[in-house]
Design an enzyme around this catalytic site. Structure first.
Site, PDB file in Angstrom:
ATOM      1  N   ASP A 113       0.868  -1.171   0.000  1.00 32.54           N
ATOM      2  CA  ASP A 113       0.000   0.000   0.000  1.00 32.54           C
ATOM      3  C   ASP A 113       0.908   1.225   0.000  1.00 32.54           C
ATOM      4  OD1 ASP A 113      -2.212   1.803   0.326  1.00 32.54           O
ATOM      5  OD2 ASP A 113      -3.297   0.227   1.385  1.00 32.54           O
ATOM      6  N   HIS A 143     -13.679  -1.093  -6.123  1.00 32.61           N
ATOM      7  CA  HIS A 143     -14.883  -0.256  -6.017  1.00 32.61           C
ATOM      8  C   HIS A 143     -14.547   1.223  -5.796  1.00 32.61           C
ATOM      9  CE1 HIS A 143     -15.569  -0.602  -1.315  1.00 32.61           C
ATOM     10  NE2 HIS A 143     -14.372  -0.154  -1.611  1.00 32.61           N
TER      11      HIS A 143
END
Length: 338
Positions: free
Chosen positions: A204, A249
């Site tokens: 990340d 999403h």
């Protein structure tokens, strides 16, 4: 029409839906004040709680009695309040804590972003971006206090979903699992704890993975997992399986294809893609996914998707849509290199 008759909503029920924002904001305020933590050991008067939180005692009483009427906290004689099953979940240290989410939903950029829903519907653009002038990730990077609240909310969400996810798929078949965009590592930690023969890599943004060290150490997984900072648009690490939980999403179709192609470029032969997301249900059903879809529109500018839409993304990103595994309120959408 489906031919099925659903119970009609009364005028009172409609009004409850219209004014539901009041409860959301009230919960956010008591979470911000730490009221549930202050009641952890014993009931206390609203006067005592006001002194501890530097708030206006009559107004705090009004807030607490309103929430108690909604079965959040319990009001006792003498303006005394106690935790109940619902308010216990607002404690920061609760095993089923929703404290992080209660904090997040009332933060000005998040709350006011939803205030721009009309703009988002008119333009297809993020209401948060209109408010702040930048995307969510850049805003939180520039505001570390907001990043910390968001990361806590994501950790709370992972805790609640992890059990169903780890039991719904055999992650033990892989030697090395990469959690792409995995935040501070709560989901990856749950997978590694359940499947001791695996190792993991958390991937990340650098300022996000920096918070994973303590989590992996406390879980006894420091020797089985590494954290790497970087962009999933460019340099994902190599692994046997790639977990993308609640990543696609957040993004437009075009950006999702970029992510999937970047992961495909890093993947060795035989690697698996494991996308963990809500899957939008049929017409007139599945309100949770469809309301979450609105949140994706307003906040990051992404969307929730149907099975068919995921299959199309996989194909465009270099993956073959292989299977879908139910995992409670989420699905594990499995892909193989095309």
């Amino acid at each position: 029409m489906t031919g099925q008759t659903r119970p009609a909503i009364s005028a009172q029920q409609m009004m409850q839906r219209i004014t539901a924002y009041r409860i959301s904001q009230a919960i956010h305020v008591v979470a911000t004040l730490g009221i549930a933590d202050l009641l952890a050991d014993a009931p206390r008067t609203s006067e005592d709680l006001a002194a501890a939180t530097h708030t206006h005692a009559p107004s705090l009483y009004r807030l607490l009695r309103a929430l108690a009427s909604e079965a959040i906290f319990e009001e006792l004689p003498g303006r005394v309040f106690a935790n109940n099953g619902a308010s216990e979940m607002l404690r920061a240290d609760a095993s089923t804590s929703v404290y992080g989410w209660a904090m997040l939903i009332g933060r000005p950029y998040f709350w006011q972003g939803w205030g721009n829903l009309l703009y988002s519907v008119q333009t297809g653009e993020s209401g948060v971006r209109k408010l702040t002038g930048m995307d969510n990730w850049r805003y939180r990077e520039q505001h570390p206090e907001e990043s910390a609240i968001f990361d806590r909310a994501m950790t709370d969400a992972a805790r609640g979903l992890s059990a169903a996810i780890v039991e719904s798929y055999n992650f033990g078949q892989f030697r090395r699992i990469a959690d792409i965009g995995g935040g501070q590592g709560a989901q990856l930690a749950a997978i590694l704890a359940r499947y001791p023969g695996t190792t993991g890599v958390l991937f990340d943004q650098p300022h996000v993975v920096a918070g994973s060290v303590e989590l992996f150490r406390d879980a006894g997984l420091a020797d089985r997992c590494e954290a790497i900072g970087g962009s999933f648009f460019e340099t994902p690490p190599q692994a046997d399986a790639y977990v993308l939980k609640h990543i696609l999403h957040d993004w437009s179709d075009e950006d999702c294809v970029r992510i999937l192609r970047a992961v495909r470029g890093a993947s060795p032969p035989g690697a698996k893609l494991l996308v963990i997301e809500r899957v939008v249900g049929p017409a007139n059903e599945d309100a949770e996914s469809k309301l979450s879809d609105l949140n994706m529109l307003v906040s990051p500018g992404g969307q929730e998707r149907t099975r068919e839409e995921f299959a199309a993304l996989f194909a465009a990103g270099g993956w073959r849509h292989a299977d879908v595994h139910d995992a409670g309120s989420r699905c594990i959408i499995e892909g193989e290199p095309a």
